[in-house]
Design a protein around this motif. Structure first.
Motif, mmCIF file in Angstrom:
data_model
loop_
_atom_site.group_PDB
_atom_site.id
_atom_site.type_symbol
_atom_site.label_atom_id
_atom_site.label_comp_id
_atom_site.label_asym_id
_atom_site.label_seq_id
_atom_site.Cartn_x
_atom_site.Cartn_y
_atom_site.Cartn_z
ATOM 1 N N LYS A 99 -4.905 -8.417 -2.878
ATOM 2 C CA LYS A 99 -5.290 -9.625 -4.122
ATOM 3 C C LYS A 99 -4.503 -9.716 -5.212
ATOM 4 O O LYS A 99 -4.483 -10.822 -4.867
ATOM 5 C CB LYS A 99 -5.715 -8.738 -5.574
ATOM 6 N N ILE A 100 -2.955 -9.367 -4.183
ATOM 7 C CA ILE A 100 -1.808 -9.654 -4.663
ATOM 8 C C ILE A 100 -1.131 -10.261 -3.964
ATOM 9 O O ILE A 100 -1.079 -11.891 -4.432
ATOM 10 C CB ILE A 100 -0.763 -8.429 -5.238
ATOM 11 N N ILE A 113 -1.955 1.921 -5.662
ATOM 12 C CA ILE A 113 -2.466 0.160 -4.714
ATOM 13 C C ILE A 113 -2.764 0.349 -3.065
ATOM 14 O O ILE A 113 -2.068 0.927 -2.300
ATOM 15 C CB ILE A 113 -0.904 -0.865 -4.275
ATOM 16 N N THR A 149 -3.255 -0.028 -15.954
ATOM 17 C CA THR A 149 -2.722 0.220 -14.067
ATOM 18 C C THR A 149 -1.421 0.027 -14.115
ATOM 19 O O THR A 149 -0.033 0.574 -13.267
ATOM 20 C CB THR A 149 -3.232 -0.220 -13.496
ATOM 21 N N LYS A 168 -7.398 -3.187 -0.973
ATOM 22 C CA LYS A 168 -7.448 -4.266 -1.902
ATOM 23 C C LYS A 168 -7.345 -4.724 -2.882
ATOM 24 O O LYS A 168 -6.915 -6.166 -3.004
ATOM 25 C CB LYS A 168 -9.396 -4.164 -1.915
ATOM 26 N N LYS A 169 -6.197 -3.954 -3.273
ATOM 27 C CA LYS A 169 -5.559 -4.389 -4.719
ATOM 28 C C LYS A 169 -4.182 -5.444 -4.109
ATOM 29 O O LYS A 169 -3.639 -6.049 -3.906
ATOM 30 C CB LYS A 169 -5.406 -3.251 -5.101
ATOM 31 N N GLY A 172 -8.523 -6.780 -11.075
ATOM 32 C CA GLY A 172 -8.398 -5.408 -10.882
ATOM 33 C C GLY A 172 -6.787 -4.771 -11.575
ATOM 34 O O GLY A 172 -7.132 -3.169 -11.409
ATOM 35 N N PHE A 173 -5.772 -5.522 -12.290
ATOM 36 C CA PHE A 173 -5.170 -4.883 -12.974
ATOM 37 C C PHE A 173 -5.252 -4.459 -14.183
ATOM 38 O O PHE A 173 -4.823 -6.295 -14.484
ATOM 39 C CB PHE A 173 -3.746 -5.578 -11.623
ATOM 40 N N GLN A 201 0.425 -1.056 0.040
ATOM 41 C CA GLN A 201 0.254 0.232 0.047
ATOM 42 C C GLN A 201 0.764 1.315 0.282
ATOM 43 O O GLN A 201 0.242 2.461 0.127
ATOM 44 C CB GLN A 201 -0.720 -0.315 1.197
ATOM 45 N N VAL A 224 -3.836 -10.236 -12.420
ATOM 46 C CA VAL A 224 -4.374 -9.834 -10.697
ATOM 47 C C VAL A 224 -5.548 -9.226 -10.836
ATOM 48 O O VAL A 224 -5.639 -8.329 -11.641
ATOM 49 C CB VAL A 224 -3.988 -9.250 -10.067
#
Length: 221
Positions: free
Chosen positions: A184-185, A177, A211, A180-181, A206-207, A172, A204
């Protein structure tokens, strides 16, 4: 008549001898009496006892011996450091002046596995009323007026966040990022294994490609 005269002469001789002996005895007794009288009259000789040495006394006005200045040691100066970041026991620590950062980190329990020790100059001296921040891997330590510089011990450290090593909090720190992202990673990495390239981040959810392109300069594997 001759016989009577002879008897008287013999008796007279005996009396003379007896008289002389008596006189001699009286003389001896008299001399002894005088000696005894003189001995009794003489006073006994007094024996002088040995005098003990007089105890040493301190004069009232005599100054007391001053304590040696060498016996007085100055207490070492203390510095207070607020240790934050990737250490096992963050907190405020009071240490002696000239203490190195390495010792302060040890007092704080040492580095966490996620710590980026390359960004910390362990040979640096601790500064009073400062914050010693130990960054996580890929994290740039925040600097403020009261924070102690964590100058790298060697060449400039790589500031990129490693997709295979960073946890959700470290991820983060990268702009773009969020929580939530980042989750996910981490979930993707746990399910499929480490990323081989930064472009694998496109797999992943959302990416997108755009992005990933924006994040590429801040990420590494």
């Amino acid at each position: 008549m001759e016989r009577i005269r002879t008897s008287w002469e013999a008796l007279a001789v005996k009396w003379k001898i007896a008289l002389i002996g008596g006189l001699i005895s009286l003389a001896i007794i008299g001399i002894g009496g005088v000696w005894l009288f003189q001995s009794a009259a003489e006073p006994p000789v007094a024996v002088k006892a040995a005098q003990a040495p007089e105890p040493a006394t301190t004069k009232p006005n005599q100054p007391k011996a001053r304590a040696s200045s060498s016996s007085k040691t100055k207490a070492p100066d203390r510095v207070v450091v607020d240790v934050k970041g990737a250490v096992k026991q963050p907190g405020v620590y009071t240490v002696a002046d000239n203490t190195r950062v390495d010792q302060v980190v040890r007092l704080a329990g040492g580095f966490l596995p996620s710590a980026d020790a390359n960004q910390v100059n362990l040979a640096q001296k601790a500064t009073d009323q400062s914050i010693l921040y130990v960054p996580n891997q890929g994290e740039k330590p925040p600097m403020g007026p009261t924070e102690q510089s964590a100058t790298p011990a060697g060449p400039t450290a790589d500031r990129k966040v490693n997709l295979n090593q960073a946890d959700a909090t470290q991820l983060q720190s990268v702009s773009g990022i969020g929580a939530k992202k980042a989750e996910k990673i981490v979930a993707y990495r746990q399910q499929t294994g480490n990323f081989k390239t930064v472009d694998d981040l496109k797999n992943v959810p959302g990416f997108g490609a755009k992005t990933v392109t924006q994040l590429a300069s801040s990420l590494t594997v």
